[in-house]
Every structure is written in C-alpha cells, then in structure tokens.
Write a protein that holds these residues in place. Structure first.
Motif, PDB file in Angstrom:
ATOM      1  N   TRP A  61     -10.124  18.524  36.279  1.00 39.22           N
ATOM      2  CA  TRP A  61      -9.950  18.863  34.864  1.00 39.22           C
ATOM      3  C   TRP A  61     -10.441  20.273  34.551  1.00 39.22           C
ATOM      4  O   TRP A  61      -9.808  21.002  33.807  1.00 39.22           O
ATOM      5  CB  TRP A  61     -10.694  17.871  33.980  1.00 39.22           C
ATOM      6  CG  TRP A  61     -10.121  16.487  33.975  1.00 39.22           C
ATOM      7  CD1 TRP A  61      -8.879  16.094  34.399  1.00 39.22           C
ATOM      8  CD2 TRP A  61     -10.772  15.314  33.525  1.00 39.22           C
ATOM      9  NE1 TRP A  61      -8.726  14.741  34.239  1.00 39.22           N
ATOM     10  CE2 TRP A  61      -9.875  14.229  33.694  1.00 39.22           C
ATOM     11  CE3 TRP A  61     -12.024  15.046  32.989  1.00 39.22           C
ATOM     12  CZ2 TRP A  61     -10.197  12.924  33.337  1.00 39.22           C
ATOM     13  CZ3 TRP A  61     -12.347  13.751  32.629  1.00 39.22           C
ATOM     14  CH2 TRP A  61     -11.436  12.706  32.805  1.00 39.22           C
ATOM     15  N   LEU A  62     -11.556  20.634  35.135  1.00 41.97           N
ATOM     16  CA  LEU A  62     -12.197  21.911  34.816  1.00 41.97           C
ATOM     17  C   LEU A  62     -11.500  23.098  35.473  1.00 41.97           C
ATOM     18  O   LEU A  62     -11.205  24.096  34.814  1.00 41.97           O
ATOM     19  CB  LEU A  62     -13.661  21.841  35.261  1.00 41.97           C
ATOM     20  CG  LEU A  62     -14.592  22.942  34.837  1.00 41.97           C
ATOM     21  CD1 LEU A  62     -14.749  22.976  33.335  1.00 41.97           C
ATOM     22  CD2 LEU A  62     -15.954  22.717  35.481  1.00 41.97           C
ATOM     23  N   LEU A  63     -11.232  22.989  36.777  1.00 42.23           N
ATOM     24  CA  LEU A  63     -10.727  24.136  37.534  1.00 42.23           C
ATOM     25  C   LEU A  63      -9.206  24.165  37.658  1.00 42.23           C
ATOM     26  O   LEU A  63      -8.600  25.223  37.503  1.00 42.23           O
ATOM     27  CB  LEU A  63     -11.377  24.177  38.916  1.00 42.23           C
ATOM     28  CG  LEU A  63     -12.903  24.258  38.917  1.00 42.23           C
ATOM     29  CD1 LEU A  63     -13.430  24.232  40.344  1.00 42.23           C
ATOM     30  CD2 LEU A  63     -13.400  25.475  38.160  1.00 42.23           C
ATOM     31  N   ASP A  64      -8.597  23.027  37.945  1.00 38.17           N
ATOM     32  CA  ASP A  64      -7.144  23.010  38.152  1.00 38.17           C
ATOM     33  C   ASP A  64      -6.380  22.891  36.835  1.00 38.17           C
ATOM     34  O   ASP A  64      -5.467  23.666  36.567  1.00 38.17           O
ATOM     35  CB  ASP A  64      -6.750  21.865  39.085  1.00 38.17           C
ATOM     36  CG  ASP A  64      -7.386  22.000  40.461  1.00 38.17           C
ATOM     37  OD1 ASP A  64      -7.706  23.138  40.867  1.00 38.17           O
ATOM     38  OD2 ASP A  64      -7.578  20.959  41.132  1.00 38.17           O
ATOM     39  N   ASP A  65      -6.786  21.923  36.011  1.00 40.63           N
ATOM     40  CA  ASP A  65      -6.086  21.687  34.748  1.00 40.63           C
ATOM     41  C   ASP A  65      -6.561  22.627  33.639  1.00 40.63           C
ATOM     42  O   ASP A  65      -5.887  22.760  32.621  1.00 40.63           O
ATOM     43  CB  ASP A  65      -6.273  20.242  34.293  1.00 40.63           C
ATOM     44  CG  ASP A  65      -5.707  19.236  35.285  1.00 40.63           C
ATOM     45  OD1 ASP A  65      -4.902  19.627  36.157  1.00 40.63           O
ATOM     46  OD2 ASP A  65      -6.082  18.055  35.189  1.00 40.63           O
ATOM     47  N   ARG A  66      -7.723  23.241  33.843  1.00 40.57           N
ATOM     48  CA  ARG A  66      -8.317  24.173  32.858  1.00 40.57           C
ATOM     49  C   ARG A  66      -8.399  23.573  31.463  1.00 40.57           C
ATOM     50  O   ARG A  66      -8.032  24.193  30.464  1.00 40.57           O
ATOM     51  CB  ARG A  66      -7.583  25.498  32.839  1.00 40.57           C
ATOM     52  CG  ARG A  66      -7.793  26.274  34.133  1.00 40.57           C
ATOM     53  CD  ARG A  66      -7.543  27.735  33.933  1.00 40.57           C
ATOM     54  NE  ARG A  66      -7.876  28.462  35.160  1.00 40.57           N
ATOM     55  CZ  ARG A  66      -8.709  29.466  35.176  1.00 40.57           C
ATOM     56  NH1 ARG A  66      -9.291  29.888  34.092  1.00 40.57           N
ATOM     57  NH2 ARG A  66      -8.961  30.088  36.306  1.00 40.57           N
TER      58      ARG A  66
END
Length: 173
Positions: free
Chosen positions: A37-42
């Motif tokens: 959620w944090l890095l890929d989906d931003r």
C-alpha cells in the motif's frame, strides 16, 4: 533534545514519542500488505485499526524503519493526550519544510501549505493513537469537541494529490 536527525543526507526523521521496537514477530503478512500500500500503490492515507495491545504502534514503527530510505521526511506523533490540531499541523509544516516555512494563522491555510509541502517532498506522517481525538462510543468519524479540524486534515490528505502518506493507528474506526 533535538529529535530531528538525518538518517541519510536526505532524510529528516522525528520519532517524537515513538517506542523502541526491538523485534516484531509473526507480522510478516501485515508488513507485506503495508509495504504494498505504501510503496507500490502509493496510498495517501492508511489506517491500522484494532483492539488495544494488538501491536498497531509496533507495526507502524517497524514499517517506518523498513521504508526510511523511500522518504525524505518521517514524522511520528502520538495523540494519547489529544494535542490541538494547530500544534500538530504547525510542527508538521516546520519539520517537512526543514524549519523554513512559517505556518499560516488559519487552519485552511495550514492544510493548504502542508499539502503543498507534501507535493514537494515525499513524507511519511504517522499519527498514533488517533482514537484519542474521537468521541468514545460514538458513530465512526465523530470527533471530540474541538478536534473536528483533524477530520478536515484527513479529508484533504486523502483527496488532494501529493507524494506522501499519512499512516494512522487507532482503536476506533
């Protein structure tokens, strides 16, 4: 003491009242989801919800340590005593701007400036114990008297375009 120190030449970190988390066991699945959620989906806003004592704060702090290199600023604020939204906004604006920006007087101006700063720098803002500013036993999303502006901040951070993430922990939805 000065809680702001660079982890690298590019990262400003302010752990505030964060607890030390030496090792976190059995949470690999949750950490992997949060990384996604944090890095890929931003995702702009992420909430870790659950009963007290389940390790929400430990999970958030462990995640923050793992992703430090991906952010220019990492701030941790614990809300158990319900600090005024103005105080949290002003501290966040100053930290994200590297002590360069002077927060405006009015809340809408503070939020607008913070959004602008979060567009310029990738930041991870952690608000721990978010339930402290919510009305106990009320329907979801009802703030204690004097804390409704936190809702305005959440609304702005979730709907306006920026490069950063607000991570909340709470016992209440």
């Amino acid at each position: 003491t000065d809680a702001t120190r660079p982890a690298t030449s590019h990262t400003i970190i302010d752990w505030g009242e964060a607890i030390a988390v030496p090792t976190l066991y059995g949470r690999d699945s949750e950490l992997a989801t949060l990384h996604q959620w944090l890095l890929d989906d931003r995702c702009r806003v992420i909430a870790i919800l659950g009963l007290g004592g389940m390790g929400k704060s430990n999970l958030a702090i462990t995640l923050a340590h793992q992703v430090l290199s991906q952010f220019e600023v990492v701030l941790f604020r614990s809300l158990p005593n319900g600090p005024p939204h103005v105080e949290v906004l002003d501290q966040t604006i100053r930290a994200v701007s590297g002590q360069q920006a002077t927060p405006p007087d009015q809340v809408p101006g503070k939020i607008a400036l913070l959004i602008q700063l979060l567009r310029q720098r990738r930041c991870l803002l952690i608000l721990d114990n978010f339930e402290a500013i919510l009305e106990p036993g009320a329907l979801s999303g009802i703030y204690r008297t004097g804390y409704a502006e936190y809702g305005e901040l959440l609304h702005a951070l979730s709907e306006r375009e920026h490069r950063s993430c607000l991570l909340l922990t709470s016992r209440e939805k």
